[in-house]
Design an enzyme around this catalytic site. Structure first.
Site, PDB file in Angstrom:
ATOM      1  CB  CYS A   2      -0.812  -0.067   1.244  1.00  0.00           C
ATOM      2  SG  CYS A   2      -1.724  -1.422   1.346  1.00  0.00           S
ATOM      3  NE  ARG A  27       4.354   1.981  -1.215  1.00  0.00           N
ATOM      4  CZ  ARG A  27       5.453   1.640  -0.559  1.00  0.00           C
ATOM      5  NH1 ARG A  27       6.355   1.964  -0.822  1.00  0.00           N
ATOM      6  NH2 ARG A  27       5.016   0.951   0.636  1.00  0.00           N
ATOM      7  CD1 TRP A  75      -0.544  -6.042  -1.754  1.00  0.00           C
ATOM      8  CD2 TRP A  75      -0.577  -5.681  -4.038  1.00  0.00           C
ATOM      9  NE1 TRP A  75       0.052  -7.109  -2.500  1.00  0.00           N
ATOM     10  CE2 TRP A  75      -0.269  -6.905  -3.862  1.00  0.00           C
ATOM     11  CE3 TRP A  75      -0.862  -5.177  -5.301  1.00  0.00           C
ATOM     12  CZ2 TRP A  75       0.073  -7.749  -4.802  1.00  0.00           C
ATOM     13  CZ3 TRP A  75      -0.472  -5.917  -6.248  1.00  0.00           C
ATOM     14  CH2 TRP A  75       0.004  -7.266  -6.272  1.00  0.00           C
ATOM     15  CG  ASN A 101       1.984  -0.630   3.985  1.00  0.00           C
ATOM     16  OD1 ASN A 101       1.810  -1.743   3.573  1.00  0.00           O
ATOM     17  ND2 ASN A 101       3.430  -0.152   3.739  1.00  0.00           N
ATOM     18  N   GLY A 102       0.239  -2.772   5.689  1.00  0.00           N
ATOM     19  CA  GLY A 102       0.844  -3.885   6.467  1.00  0.00           C
ATOM     20  C   GLY A 102      -0.248  -4.783   6.951  1.00  0.00           C
ATOM     21  CD  GLU A 483      13.781 -18.799 -10.762  1.00  0.00           C
ATOM     22  OE1 GLU A 483      12.963 -19.479 -11.390  1.00  0.00           O
ATOM     23  OE2 GLU A 483      13.563 -17.463 -10.738  1.00  0.00           O
ATOM     24  CE  LYS A 487      14.171 -14.467 -11.980  1.00  0.00           C
ATOM     25  NZ  LYS A 487      13.519 -15.457 -12.666  1.00  0.00           N
ATOM     26  CD  GLU A 490      13.524 -13.978 -16.472  1.00  0.00           C
ATOM     27  OE1 GLU A 490      13.443 -14.420 -15.304  1.00  0.00           O
ATOM     28  OE2 GLU A 490      12.654 -13.363 -17.003  1.00  0.00           O
ATOM     29  CG  HIS A 506      22.497 -40.195 -18.404  1.00  0.00           C
ATOM     30  ND1 HIS A 506      22.575 -41.439 -18.599  1.00  0.00           N
ATOM     31  CD2 HIS A 506      22.368 -39.697 -17.147  1.00  0.00           C
ATOM     32  CE1 HIS A 506      22.414 -41.954 -17.233  1.00  0.00           C
ATOM     33  NE2 HIS A 506      22.504 -41.119 -16.431  1.00  0.00           N
ATOM     34  CE  LYS A 602       6.257  -9.471 -12.138  1.00  0.00           C
ATOM     35  NZ  LYS A 602       7.406 -10.343 -11.749  1.00  0.00           N
TER      36      LYS A 602
HETATM   37  O1  M6R Z   1       2.589 -14.662 -12.624  1.00  0.00           O
HETATM   38  P1  M6R Z   1       2.947 -16.313 -12.853  1.00  0.00           P
HETATM   39  O2  M6R Z   1       3.651 -16.644 -11.712  1.00  0.00           O
HETATM   40  O3  M6R Z   1       2.063 -17.342 -13.218  1.00  0.00           O
HETATM   41  O4  M6R Z   1       4.130 -16.174 -14.204  1.00  0.00           O
HETATM   42  C1  M6R Z   1       4.645 -17.467 -14.499  1.00  0.00           C
HETATM   43  C2  M6R Z   1       5.910 -17.200 -15.298  1.00  0.00           C
HETATM   44  O5  M6R Z   1       5.644 -16.312 -16.410  1.00  0.00           O
HETATM   45  C3  M6R Z   1       6.838 -16.218 -14.499  1.00  0.00           C
HETATM   46  O6  M6R Z   1       7.226 -17.040 -13.303  1.00  0.00           O
HETATM   47  C4  M6R Z   1       8.277 -16.034 -15.450  1.00  0.00           C
HETATM   48  O7  M6R Z   1       8.800 -17.243 -15.741  1.00  0.00           O
HETATM   49  C5  M6R Z   1       9.144 -14.987 -14.343  1.00  0.00           C
HETATM   50  N1  M6R Z   1       8.750 -13.822 -14.897  1.00  0.00           N
HETATM   51  C6  M6R Z   1      10.573 -15.174 -14.816  1.00  0.00           C
HETATM   52  O8  M6R Z   1      11.361 -14.500 -14.211  1.00  0.00           O
END
Ligand code: M6R
Length: 607
Positions: A2, A27, A75, A101-102, A483, A487, A490, A506, A602
């Site tokens: 928030c 935010r 939020w 907020n919180g 992961e 990261k 991407e 393998h 996003k």
């Molecule tokens: O909003 P979601 O968690 O469903 O999104 C899934 C993926 O699109 C998301 O985790 C994506 O892999 C990340 N932005 C990568 O950092």
């Protein structure tokens, strides 16, 4: 999280508060509102959705020139993002209003106590409980300052709160406990807000409030006191030079970096109200409405999938629940066999990912209960799941998901403990180890993050010319390796693959040469000896190895990146930011667009 602004001075306060809220939009929020006194009446105006809706409402009203106002963007955490739950909230007797907020962890207990004293509630929020608690404090002590101080001694949780009284709107009080709050010192006007951008157009003189402090502002003066004892506290006024954009990032260069550094706070927020530390019990009433699954299908995409795969290990070994991991875009087109007693767990930060939502609908059509683990309150997945558990991580702005995964892991771990408990499988020593470890985790993480970042920076520079990377791990280290690779690719556009370390021989090991480095997760846990021998195989082919490991580990690799000893599987919460920071530093060094990597969105709301 928030956004809050409080203003008292000489300008028209309502438009000023709305403008301040606009600069806090980054935010994230789903409703907004303001409180001011008009014709001697405490007035609140609130609207669902974006600030434009609030402005349209205000335009239709004949607003007097109030010179004090509190504003809020919400939020949602407790209660849907609808007008009734939006802030400001008024006390039952309408004598005062708050913006908050919180999370108030003991809100249910407080609500019961206040109800028995005749207080009523118009919303489902913990904030309204806090508001009535302050009103009760005023009743008991005779002043707003003492009443707020009393309320602070009763409320448990994290908050920043502002309060204004109908009888004296030109004085605004606030209190801070573990949520950001800053005071803006102007000439003939003062401000309190969640963040500096809210008042940067009017003053650059700032007092950073600390936890446990109470603040009082009027147009011409301000003071800070100990919130419990009301002893005055001397505070330094800082002059800040940042521009608005830098201020929104809290001084961090990118939102991603800010969000990585928020993770200690995120763990605390995820656990808030969900753990009885004394009884060492998990409190997840949402989950309790459904039977423990006989078989669980975890469905998700990207980072959320990796979080689910991490939890698969805990659900299987702690609660003995058979788990299948499903990529949502595959699940929706397979003829998956779902049977009575099964449960589908969909994980999604945004709650809007098209494939995950489609999978949810398929499961529901077949009568299988769906639990949604989401960050965004009121999102499609949150609304359509039979039961929704929120991660409470606050809005994630950077496209690369960081703190969301940390929050997903924290909640999934609690789910594992809870199901194990319900099946009478929770071993006493595991229980103690997990609760002790969880309690210490946020502080430990906070202390370690700066050093982890320095190591990440150094290594990222050294490996900045690499064109490919392997990320290897076993057990919970495998989804973390996936992961790490996700990261890196991407953000920095360096090719990276996450592999189960035992799979290397393998096929993939054929790629190893001195130009193809391997990043390994080799912690002192049950997987160490096996990972070590996989790394020896890599090095035997002249491969270069960076290994995240612990002090005194018996490992001979080019770079031992040492993390503190933390019990399994909580050690993952140290590995995760190291992987995130390595990618962040690589991308930043290579001049990539860290917060908005190319070709990515996003929220992936299309197939
Ligand atoms: O909003 P979601 O968690 O469903 O999104 C899934 C993926 O699109 C998301 O985790 C994506 O892999 C990340 N932005 C990568 O950092």
């Amino acid at each position: 999280m928030c956004g809050i602004i409080g203003y008292t001075g000489h300008r028209p306060a309502v438009p000023l508060a709305v403008k301040g809220l606009k600069s806090l939009e980054y935010r994230g929020y789903d409703s907004a509102g303001v409180a001011f006194v008009q014709n001697n009446k405490l007035t609140t105006v609130r609207a669902e959705g974006k600030l434009g809706n609030l402005e349209s409402k205000l335009e239709t009203m004949n607003i007097s020139i109030a010179t004090s106002c509190m504003g809020h963007t919400r939020w949602a955490t407790h209660g849907a993002p609808i007008e009734r739950n939006a802030h400001p909230h008024k006390s039952w007797d309408e004598s005062l209003a708050i913006v908050h907020n919180g999370i108030i962890e003991n809100y249910q207990e407080l609500k019961d106590q206040l109800s028995s004293k005749g207080y009523g509630f118009r919303s489902e929020t913990d904030s309204e409980v806090f508001c009535n608690l302050i009103a009760e404090g005023v009743k008991q002590t005779g002043s707003l300052e003492k009443g707020l101080s009393w309320a602070v001694t009763q409320a448990e949780g994290a908050y920043s709160v502002l309060v204004m009284e109908e009888s004296n709107p030109n004085v605004i009080y606030g209190a801070r406990c573990a949520c950001p709050f800053v005071l803006g010192v102007g000439q003939g006007e003062n401000f309190v807000a969640s963040d500096v951008p809210a008042f940067l157009a009017y003053t650059r003189n700032v007092v950073f409030l600390d936890d446990g402090e109470l603040v009082r502002i009027d147009a011409n003066s301000w003071e800070v006191k100990n919130a419990r004892t009301l002893e005055p506290i001397e505070k330094e006024v800082h002059h800040i030079e940042w521009d608005v954009q830098a201020a929104q990032k809290d001084g961090y260069k990118h939102f991603m970096l800010k969000e990585i550094f928020e993770q200690p706070r995120v763990v605390t927020d995820c656990l808030a109200g969900r753990v009885d530390w004394q009884k060492q019990e998990v409190l997840l009433p949402e989950l309790g409405t459904l039977p423990v699954p006989k078989r669980l299908h975890i469905v998700a995409c990207g980072t959320s999938f990796n979080a689910g795969m991490w939890a698969q290990h805990l659900f299987e070994s702690w609660a003995r629940i058979p788990v299948s991991m499903e990529i949502a875009s595959e699940f929706r087109y397979r003829d998956v066999i779902l049977e009575e007693g099964d449960m589908v767990l969909v994980i999604s930060q945004s709650g809007e990912t098209a494939d995950t939502l489609a999978a949810l609908r398929i499961a529901k059509e077949q009568g299988i209960p769906v639990v949604g683990l989401c960050n965004v309150v009121g999102s499609s997945i949150a609304r359509e799941s039979n039961v929704t558990v929120y991660t409470q991580a606050g809005p994630e702005i950077s496209v690369a998901s960081t703190k969301a995964m940390c929050s997903q892991m924290a909640v999934l771990l609690l789910m594992g403990l809870s199901w194990a408990e319900r099946k009478n499988l929770l071993d006493a020593s595991l229980r103690t180890e997990m609760f002790d470890g969880l309690r210490k985790l946020p502080n430990l993480l906070e202390a370690e993050l700066p050093r982890i970042r320095e190591d990440a920076k150094r290594l990222a520079r050294e490996y900045s010319s690499a064109r490919s990377f392997f990320f290897l791990g076993r057990g919970v280290g495998y989804p973390l390796a996936m992961e790490g690779a996700l990261k890196l690719k991407e953000l920095s556009y360096i090719h990276a693959e996450g592999y189960a370390a035992g799979e290397m021989k393998h096929g993939p090991i054929a790629l190893i040469d001195p130009e193809f480095p391997t990043f390994a997760i080799a912690l002192n846990d049950q997987f160490f000896a096996k990972v070590k021998s996989n790394l020896e195989e890599v090095q035997a082919r002249a491969g270069d190895v960076i290994a995240l490991t612990n002090p005194n580990s018996d490992l001979s690799v080019k770079h031992k990146w040492v993390l503190p000893d933390v019990t399994y599987p909580l050690s993952s919460f140290m590995v995760l930011p190291a992987l995130q920071l390595f990618s962040y530093e690589s991308a930043d060094y290579l001049g990539k667009d860290v917060d908005q990597p190319r070709n990515l969105a996003k929220s992936v709301t299309v197939e």
